[in-house]
Design an enzyme around this catalytic site. Structure first.
Site, short mmCIF file in Angstrom:
data_model
loop_
_atom_site.label_atom_id
_atom_site.label_comp_id
_atom_site.label_asym_id
_atom_site.label_seq_id
_atom_site.Cartn_x
_atom_site.Cartn_y
_atom_site.Cartn_z
N ASP A 1 48.71 20.10 10.29
CA ASP A 1 49.84 20.70 9.86
C ASP A 1 50.90 20.63 10.83
OD1 ASP A 1 50.88 22.51 7.00
OD2 ASP A 1 51.82 22.76 8.95
N ASP B 1 54.20 17.14 5.73
CA ASP B 1 53.80 17.75 6.95
C ASP B 1 52.41 18.30 7.00
OD1 ASP B 1 53.77 20.18 5.74
OD2 ASP B 1 54.14 21.36 7.57
N GLU B 2 51.53 17.48 6.49
CA GLU B 2 50.14 18.00 6.34
C GLU B 2 49.23 16.66 5.85
OE1 GLU B 2 48.74 21.21 3.63
OE2 GLU B 2 51.14 21.51 3.95
#
Ligand code: DCP
Ligand code: CA
Ligand code: CA
Length: 364
Positions: A10, A111-112
């Protein structure tokens, strides 16, 4: 059987960190990335903030005016409007870097991502830690981005572990450490358990994951229904068999608008929805695509989000089909809608090139 080894990666304070990459001078200052509404002034919400701003209590979802108040004493505080296209550019670069380190790569969101690395490190958690360090270095070298990584035998624990130490964290939970790791954590750290559920448990004097193990599966079924009950029962024991599924970032086209007034009136929303459908459709045609998934999105008056989507049987680029489905989704979403809606969005995803138009003549 040897244990699986799963990474959850993340990116730290993602939108705000992207802004720091573009302008390193920001690093020493509190940085807030804002979703301004078109109503002008400071109306709108904080998308995220860097860790300096968070020290002052600034949080995602908070009204911009609140954040300004909290940062009053910092005259160097910076408030920037969101620049999604730029963040996606950074995200794409970092995803490309991570992909090469995975046996199976699952993109989750901007974002992950999850990486199954079981094979390449022979289920060895020491090697896993080494590999994670390499990934962090590589993302830092190539994209200048910091991230936090959780490592464990499954997706659930890795997700919790990546959030355990932030920013720039690395948390390894091998099979024999799962219990000690989970037991002490507050109930809320389990993905899917929100404020309401936490409250309910709190009234029962249950605060930690260890406390939750006192509840048998029948009680949980009775309180939360079969599906959620079973999920909670397994989650507090660190059990999760979900495989990491190969998935790459899927491009989508979307348009979102701030409504002239907060509303949950069908006719008013319909009018706006149709306008958005037309705009999205224009982009689809301009890019020569078909879509298979249609979705609508509400940002509600309390700034919480609600979305609904559906998958079509066949890909299409047809406007009527887009509108028909979006309207249906709107009707469904408005059933038992109690709170008014502030922003409305329409998106199409699962895009493909229009077939049979590859002929060079179509460019003239
Ligand atoms: N985001 C948003 N609105 C929210 C929550 C998040 O627009 N209410 C956006 C901005 C974030 C990004 O999504 O940068 C990723 O969300 P995360 O929850 O992962 O939070 P951050 O990456 O900002 O912070 P961190 O992961 O360091 O806690
Ligand atoms: Ca993040
Ligand atoms: Ca995230």
């Amino acid at each position: 059987m040897e244990s699986r080894v799963i990474f959850h990666i993340d990116f730290d304070y993602f939108f705000a960190q992207c802004e720091e990459i573009r302008n390193p001078e920001l690093k020493s200052k509190p940085v807030c990335v804002c979703v301004y509404s078109d109503r002008g002034g400071d109306s709108g919400a904080i998308a995220t903030a860097n860790y300096t701003a968070r020290k002052y209590g600034v949080k995602s979802g908070m009204p911009i005016a609140f954040a300004k108040k909290r940062l009053e004493e910092r005259n160097d505080a910076v408030f920037l409007p969101v620049d999604f296209d730029y963040y996606i550019e950074i995200s794409d670069k970092a995803m490309q870097v991570m992909k090469d380190f995975a046996d199976i790569f699952e993109y989750v969101g901007k974002d992950e991502a999850y990486l199954d690395v079981t094979k390449r490190i022979d289920s060895n958690f020491d090697k896993a830690m080494h590999l994670a360090q390499q990934i962090k270095n590589s993302i830092r070298d190539k994209v200048k981005l910091s991230c936090s990584i959780g490592i464990s035998p499954n997706k659930l624990i890795s997700k919790i572990a990546s959030d355990y130490k932030k920013p720039d964290g690395l948390t390894v939970v091998p099979p024999n450490k799962i219990e000690v790791f989970l037991d002490a954590l507050p109930i809320r750290t389990i993905p899917g358990i929100g404020k309401k559920t936490e409250q309910k448990f709190s009234e029962m004097k249950l605060e930690t994951i260890e406390d939750l193990k006192k509840l048998d599966v029948f009680t949980l079924h009775k309180e939360f229904g079969r599906k959620s009950g079973t999920y909670i029962y397994n989650a507090v024991r660190g059990t999760d068999y979900e495989p990491v599924k190969e998935r790459e970032p899927s491009i989508q086209f979307s348009k979102i608008t701030t409504l002239k007034k907060d509303s949950k009136d069908y006719d008013f929303l319909l009018e706006n929805l149709i306008e958005l459908c037309k705009e999205v459709h224009d982009v689809v045609i301009k890019n020569n695509k078909t879509f298979k998934s249609i979705g609508i999105h509400f940002v509600q008056s309390d700034l919480s989000n609600k979305s609904k989507s559906r998958m079509l049987r066949n890909p299409t680029s047809n406007y009527e089909e887009l509108q028909k489905n979006a309207v249906q989704l709107l009707k469904e979403a408005l059933e038992n809608q109690t709170i008014t809606i502030r922003r409305l969005g329409v998106k199409v995803a699962e895009l493909s090139e229009i077939q049979g138009q590859r002929d060079i003549t179509s460019f003239f």
